[in-house]
Design a protein around this motif. Structure first.
Motif, PDB file in Angstrom:
ATOM      1  N   UNK A  81      -1.972   2.823 -10.866  1.00 39.02           N
ATOM      2  CA  UNK A  81      -2.689   3.064  -9.622  1.00 39.02           C
ATOM      3  C   UNK A  81      -2.553   1.869  -8.690  1.00 39.02           C
ATOM      4  N   UNK A  82      -2.578   2.155  -7.410  1.00 41.49           N
ATOM      5  CA  UNK A  82      -2.567   1.108  -6.395  1.00 41.49           C
ATOM      6  C   UNK A  82      -3.090   1.688  -5.091  1.00 41.49           C
ATOM      7  N   UNK A  83      -3.828   0.887  -4.356  1.00 38.16           N
ATOM      8  CA  UNK A  83      -4.315   1.297  -3.039  1.00 38.16           C
ATOM      9  C   UNK A  83      -3.347   0.867  -1.947  1.00 38.16           C
ATOM     10  N   UNK A  84      -2.220   0.287  -2.342  1.00 31.83           N
ATOM     11  CA  UNK A  84      -1.242  -0.204  -1.372  1.00 31.83           C
ATOM     12  C   UNK A  84      -0.202   0.862  -1.068  1.00 31.83           C
ATOM     13  N   UNK A  85      -0.181   1.388   0.155  1.00 32.15           N
ATOM     14  CA  UNK A  85       0.836   2.377   0.503  1.00 32.15           C
ATOM     15  C   UNK A  85       2.238   1.783   0.502  1.00 32.15           C
ATOM     16  N   UNK A  86       2.356   0.493   0.731  1.00 27.65           N
ATOM     17  CA  UNK A  86       3.665  -0.158   0.652  1.00 27.65           C
ATOM     18  C   UNK A  86       4.203  -0.116  -0.768  1.00 27.65           C
TER      19      UNK A  86
END
Length: 190
Positions: A81-86
């Motif tokens: 999981x990551x909240x970074x769209x990059x």
């Protein structure tokens, strides 16, 4: 949108913004100016000013539920999981074989937009198409994320309508004559 009387315009701010926006007004690096930032955003005309921390907590809860489901049903592990769209875009382009490992949960920014245009809009009696959601984020990749096709509540209505960087929000305040350092302390809306 701020000048449109038909629109209810709400803004959410990421935690990093409150630690950086003061620098734009000549304050020492890392000055915590959360309450002045809230006051400044209200002076710009936002109807409500919200903290993205709320939906960050929701994201964690949803990711936890998704992980438990994967564990119970033999789903793809490990779950990433990551909240970074990059970072998400990086995986999509360079490691597409890892896509089944990614959590399906939206980021806090997008969860906020979805809730604002569904639950909150209904609660305050506003049609989703008349709810305009602005995010102030530290990362320009959040602009890309908000524009993704899958980031809409329903019928093509985007979760988030506009994303500003910290600097862009500060520029708006300067253009509107907001004297940031002299603002009173104000609290986020609940």
């Amino acid at each position: 949108a701020l000048a449109d009387p038909e629109k209810t315009v709400v803004v959410q701010t990421a935690p990093a913004v409150r630690a950086a926006i003061g620098e734009e007004f000549g304050m020492p690096a890392g000055s915590l100016v959360t309450k002045k930032m809230v006051a400044g955003l209200r002076r710009l005309g936002f109807d409500k000013v919200f903290d993205t921390d709320f939906t960050a907590d929701l994201t964690i809860m949803e990711e936890g539920n998704e992980l438990l489901q994967r564990l119970k049903t033999g789903g793809t592990l490990p779950m990433i999981t990551s909240c970074s769209p990059g970072w998400i875009k990086f995986i999509e382009h360079f490691y597409p074989e890892l896509l089944p490992h990614l959590s399906s949960c939206k980021s806090p920014q997008q969860m906020f937009g979805a809730l604002a245009k569904s639950y909150y809009a209904e609660k305050i009696g506003v049609k989703p198409e008349n709810m305009y959601v602005v995010s102030i984020m530290p990362c320009t990749a959040k602009k890309l994320e908000a524009g993704r096709e899958e980031m809409s509540v329903n019928e093509g209505i985007p979760d988030v309508d506009a994303v500003l960087t910290t600097r862009e929000a500060a520029q708006m305040m300067r253009e509107m004559g907001v004297e940031f350092q002299n603002l009173p302390d104000e609290e986020f809306d609940a």
